[in-house]
Enzyme design. Sequence first.
Site, PDB file in Angstrom:
ATOM      1  N   GLU A  43      23.647 155.227  88.212  1.00  0.00           N
ATOM      2  CA  GLU A  43      24.350 156.488  88.486  1.00  0.00           C
ATOM      3  C   GLU A  43      23.287 157.499  88.884  1.00  0.00           C
ATOM      4  O   GLU A  43      22.499 157.940  88.042  1.00  0.00           O
ATOM      5  CB  GLU A  43      25.123 156.943  87.247  1.00  0.00           C
ATOM      6  N   CYS A  92      24.928 166.218  87.958  1.00  0.00           N
ATOM      7  CA  CYS A  92      24.859 165.371  89.161  1.00  0.00           C
ATOM      8  C   CYS A  92      25.996 165.666  90.132  1.00  0.00           C
ATOM      9  O   CYS A  92      25.829 165.542  91.337  1.00  0.00           O
ATOM     10  CB  CYS A  92      24.860 163.903  88.755  1.00  0.00           C
TER      11      CYS A  92
END
Length: 536
Positions: free
Chosen positions: A273, A307
């Site tokens: 990720e 993010c």
Amino acid sequence: MSEQLVTKSTDLSASSTPSTPPYVVAPGLADRLARRVVTSPGATRHPSVTPLTGGVIAELPVSTVDDVEMAYLGARSAQPAWAATPIEQRAAVLLRLHDLVLDHQNELLDLIQLESGKARWQAFEEVMDVAGVCRHYGRRAKDYLAPRRHVGAIPVLSQSREVRHPKGVVGIVAPWNYPLSMSITDALPALVAGNAVVLRPDEKSSLTALRTVELLDEAGLPEDVLQVVLGDGRHIGAAVLDKADYVMFTGSTATGRGIAERAGSRLTGASLELGGKNSMYVAADANLKAAADSAVRSCFSSAGQLCISIERLVVHESVADEFVRLFVDRVKAVRVGPSLKWDTDMGSLISLQQLKTVTDHVEDAVAKGAVVLAGGRARPDLGPFFYEPTVLDGVTKEMTCRDCETFGPVVSVYRVGSDAEAVELANDTSYGLNAAIWSRDVKRARKLAAQIRCGTVNINDGYTAAWASYGSPMGGMGQSGLGRRHGAEGIHKYTESQNITAQHLMGFAPPKGVPAGLWARSMTMNLRALKKGRVS
Ligand code: NAD
């Protein structure tokens, strides 16, 4: 603020600012939490620093590569019994953790804020996230993991069943930006699927992670099933991933690439990720006030160290002037500062390195002609790593912040003449993590969303709607990663699927005495009938 957890230090730290009390974690807590770390006697200690003041709040022991080995030995010996525990009991641990996290939220919020420097509401989002993942997998894991029947090669005569086995020991390296959520939520589906886990939380977020591991123990997880090691990423983090039966990594694309290579060379599965350069499109028909409110939250949550944070605001030119005015007014009203109460909207950056990246991106843009509409300054008067929420206009391809992830409180405004141009700009990046569209026409927005190459697209929200839809997959396309969190993919990745098929009565070869040509003709008829029928 939870008084039993965080106290004001009597020893005034030189780096603390006049407005902020210097915090320390209550004596005894760090020592208690450290007992859960796999370390050797005489281990060196690492200072935990709060970005709110730059002061040391606790010290924790550091693991060695040999300790990582020990952690794997413990995890491997505990895993078979855990996998043999009925799924209902494994899932019940998650449901108990759900309640414990909510019950102990005040101390968790303090720890999250101290370790990350973020505002309290954004810390609370982490509590909600952990509760949401616990609830989802606590309730749904049994169904996700249940054996599935499939149509066999010869319907009825071939009975095929797909079963799932845990991978074994999952290695998790977690980043610092979401000390609670990132440290623990990836372990939850791995555990409920019957795996053991070796977890290495970031050095900047270890206290929160360890306190949550304590809550998992209290929820009934056998201790050896979840081993915790502490240490730097390049040595201890790498050692954790190199021994894993499945690699779960969250961090930058640059680091993720190296990890993927190492996992690939061992033929070990990996979920990565990684970073993003995320856009929000404000279409001509958007509710501009709601979009401006949402944009503030989506650009500056956790000071942009998220993010899925929005770093490109793409606005239809017909509404751009009005939207930018509404947005900039709101940004100027953002309450920035160090506080363990609910009275700020944005906290600090995590470190000097992060402050330098943000400062460099803004200075580079301004030097090349960008205009600062709001913010644009560090705030050492608030704390050592504070930076104002910043809006840039006139950003061009020559500027670093156009394409590189800033991972800070900086957003650039781009005006476009059409929806197609907006999609083109959102896709003009090697990343593909998150996007948002503001439009009153949800049907049209869905069509636009499908043209954006991102793992998640939020309509009339910035990031929470898609992230917190725990039944749906969450993850990145392109350079934003491999694999998905949440939903079926988020738990199946921690399992090996196996196809067990029983053949009854007769097989595929012609039965004794039946000519092959005749058998082939009958097979052909069967295949045609199958295609016409509904089985597949
Ligand atoms: P980073 O890649 O430098 O570090 C991430 C973590 O990996 C840290 O804990 C670090 O200590 C560890 N690490 C470093 N080298 C390692 C190695 N060789 N082996 C194993 N572990 C190693 O990233 P960062 O700059 O600290 O974090 C910010 C980045 O993380 C941003 O790009 C952000 O977008 C990304 N991120 C992505 C998600 C997501 O869900 N997609 C979530 C949070 C952060």
